[in-house]
Design a protein around this motif. Structure first.
Motif, PDB file in Angstrom:
ATOM      1  N   TYR A  10      27.866  -2.592 -31.039  1.00 45.95           N
ATOM      2  CA  TYR A  10      26.958  -2.760 -32.175  1.00 45.95           C
ATOM      3  C   TYR A  10      26.117  -1.494 -32.325  1.00 45.95           C
ATOM      4  O   TYR A  10      25.744  -0.849 -31.339  1.00 45.95           O
ATOM      5  N   GLN A  11      25.828  -1.157 -33.568  1.00 46.36           N
ATOM      6  CA  GLN A  11      24.990   0.002 -33.851  1.00 46.36           C
ATOM      7  C   GLN A  11      24.034  -0.376 -34.979  1.00 46.36           C
ATOM      8  O   GLN A  11      24.466  -0.635 -36.104  1.00 46.36           O
ATOM      9  N   HIS A  12      22.736  -0.428 -34.643  1.00 46.19           N
ATOM     10  CA  HIS A  12      21.719  -0.707 -35.656  1.00 46.19           C
ATOM     11  C   HIS A  12      21.079   0.620 -36.025  1.00 46.19           C
ATOM     12  O   HIS A  12      20.500   1.289 -35.167  1.00 46.19           O
ATOM     13  N   VAL A  13      21.166   1.002 -37.258  1.00 45.28           N
ATOM     14  CA  VAL A  13      20.763   2.340 -37.676  1.00 45.28           C
ATOM     15  C   VAL A  13      19.722   2.263 -38.787  1.00 45.28           C
ATOM     16  O   VAL A  13      19.842   1.419 -39.694  1.00 45.28           O
ATOM     17  N   GLN A  14      18.717   3.117 -38.698  1.00 48.31           N
ATOM     18  CA  GLN A  14      17.760   3.266 -39.788  1.00 48.31           C
ATOM     19  C   GLN A  14      18.431   4.070 -40.901  1.00 48.31           C
ATOM     20  O   GLN A  14      19.108   5.082 -40.641  1.00 48.31           O
ATOM     21  N   THR A  81      23.283   2.244 -46.908  1.00 46.71           N
ATOM     22  CA  THR A  81      23.579   0.807 -46.818  1.00 46.71           C
ATOM     23  C   THR A  81      25.055   0.526 -47.082  1.00 46.71           C
ATOM     24  O   THR A  81      25.599  -0.473 -46.608  1.00 46.71           O
ATOM     25  N   THR A  82      25.703   1.416 -47.800  1.00 42.64           N
ATOM     26  CA  THR A  82      27.142   1.243 -48.068  1.00 42.64           C
ATOM     27  C   THR A  82      27.995   1.469 -46.834  1.00 42.64           C
ATOM     28  O   THR A  82      29.197   1.177 -46.835  1.00 42.64           O
ATOM     29  N   ASP A  83      27.392   1.989 -45.761  1.00 36.94           N
ATOM     30  CA  ASP A  83      28.143   2.236 -44.523  1.00 36.94           C
ATOM     31  C   ASP A  83      28.231   0.983 -43.651  1.00 36.94           C
ATOM     32  O   ASP A  83      28.910   1.006 -42.621  1.00 36.94           O
ATOM     33  N   VAL A  84      27.556  -0.085 -44.063  1.00 40.25           N
ATOM     34  CA  VAL A  84      27.586  -1.330 -43.299  1.00 40.25           C
ATOM     35  C   VAL A  84      29.024  -1.829 -43.143  1.00 40.25           C
ATOM     36  O   VAL A  84      29.810  -1.784 -44.098  1.00 40.25           O
ATOM     37  N   GLY A  85      29.357  -2.289 -41.942  1.00 42.53           N
ATOM     38  CA  GLY A  85      30.696  -2.822 -41.696  1.00 42.53           C
ATOM     39  C   GLY A  85      31.087  -2.564 -40.255  1.00 42.53           C
ATOM     40  O   GLY A  85      30.284  -2.120 -39.441  1.00 42.53           O
ATOM     41  N   THR A  86      32.333  -2.869 -39.957  1.00 46.66           N
ATOM     42  CA  THR A  86      32.864  -2.636 -38.618  1.00 46.66           C
ATOM     43  C   THR A  86      33.906  -1.539 -38.690  1.00 46.66           C
ATOM     44  O   THR A  86      34.822  -1.591 -39.515  1.00 46.66           O
ATOM     45  N   GLY A 102      40.830  -0.707 -31.113  1.00 53.69           N
ATOM     46  CA  GLY A 102      39.618  -0.892 -30.357  1.00 53.69           C
ATOM     47  C   GLY A 102      38.908  -2.147 -30.831  1.00 53.69           C
ATOM     48  O   GLY A 102      39.277  -2.735 -31.858  1.00 53.69           O
ATOM     49  N   ALA A 103      37.883  -2.545 -30.094  1.00 49.69           N
ATOM     50  CA  ALA A 103      37.167  -3.789 -30.428  1.00 49.69           C
ATOM     51  C   ALA A 103      36.258  -3.620 -31.639  1.00 49.69           C
ATOM     52  O   ALA A 103      35.783  -4.606 -32.197  1.00 49.69           O
ATOM     53  N   GLY A 104      36.027  -2.372 -32.033  1.00 51.28           N
ATOM     54  CA  GLY A 104      35.227  -2.121 -33.228  1.00 51.28           C
ATOM     55  C   GLY A 104      33.755  -1.864 -32.935  1.00 51.28           C
ATOM     56  O   GLY A 104      33.215  -2.348 -31.932  1.00 51.28           O
ATOM     57  N   THR A 105      33.134  -1.102 -33.788  1.00 52.20           N
ATOM     58  CA  THR A 105      31.682  -0.907 -33.763  1.00 52.20           C
ATOM     59  C   THR A 105      31.129  -1.486 -35.050  1.00 52.20           C
ATOM     60  O   THR A 105      31.483  -1.029 -36.147  1.00 52.20           O
ATOM     61  N   THR A 106      30.280  -2.502 -34.918  1.00 55.22           N
ATOM     62  CA  THR A 106      29.689  -3.148 -36.092  1.00 55.22           C
ATOM     63  C   THR A 106      28.360  -2.477 -36.411  1.00 55.22           C
ATOM     64  O   THR A 106      27.466  -2.447 -35.562  1.00 55.22           O
TER      65      THR A 106
END
Lengths: 111, 114
Positions: A10-14, A81-86, A102-106
């Motif tokens: 998971y990656q939470h980004v400002q 915000t358009t970069d949201v996804g996995t 890979g398992a993905g980065t959300t």
């Protein structure tokens, strides 16, 4: 089977910040592909890397394939915000015909 | 042309029933793949077909799962005696040739086993 490891999960980004997701294989890859899956959607192909040390750019996205062809990275600058996804990496191992995902980065983006 | 299509888009079934999922690949694509994606998880390879060659069934989780493809056209994935753990989105993808080409994914079939 042969696996491809992907971090972080998971990656939470400002909004406006940069981030990187990494992909690693224990064995050499013939090529590596990256896909993006929006929430509720299906994976969509982004790019394929084939050559050792290859770097490709798509606007704010930079993709790299390691010199040993065992790892890859996706770097996104000025996150929107358009970069949201996995984001999934998918490697093709030698003597194999199926991609190992890979398992993905959300990625979630804080406005 | 049209992309990969899958039907049904949603399927709710009772435990123990058989289900059949359908995939229509992009015309001219010789390779076809089935994946399973559980909620919040990655893509789990199930099977691929390449032209008239023998399919690679190495990813099928049990003998309850089977798939067929006639030539380079439609494919069906059949799950017999469904179990609750079979609940997932089943994704189909096709590519021009096997290996080394981008895969075009369908919208998936969301299977719910009650």
């Amino acid at each position: 089977g042969q696996q491809v490891m992907q971090i972080p999960q998971y990656q939470h980004v400002q909004e406006g910040e940069d981030f990187t997701t990494y992909c690693n294989s224990s064995t050499t890859l013939s090529n590596i592909q990256w896909y993006k899956q929006r929430p509720g959607g299906h994976p969509v192909f982004l790019i394929q890397l084939v050559k050792s040390g290859e770097v490709k750019k798509q606007k704010r996205l930079t993709f790299q394939f390691g010199e040993a062809k065992k790892n890859s990275s996706l770097h996104i600058t000025a996150t929107q915000t358009t970069d949201v996804g996995t984001y999934f990496c998918a490697g093709l191992h030698a003597n194999d015909y199926k991609l190992s995902f890979g398992a993905g980065t959300t990625v979630t983006v804080r406005a | 042309g049209a992309g990969v299509s899958q039907s049904p888009s949603n399927k709710v079934t009772e435990k123990g029933k058989d289900v059949e999922l359908r995939c229509d690949p992009i015309s001219g694509h010789t390779a076809l793949y089935w994946y399973r994606q559980r909620l919040g998880q990655g893509l789990e390879f199930l099977i691929y077909f390449q032209g008239n060659s023998a399919p690679d069934k190495s990813g099928l989780p049990s003998d309850r799962f089977s798939a067929e493809r006639t030539g380079e056209s439609v494919s069906t994935l059949t799950i017999q005696r469904t179990q609750q753990e079979d609940s997932a989105v089943y994704l189909c993808a096709s590519s021009l040739v096997l290996a080394g080409n981008e895969q075009f994914f369908g919208p998936g079939t969301r299977l719910t086993v009650l």
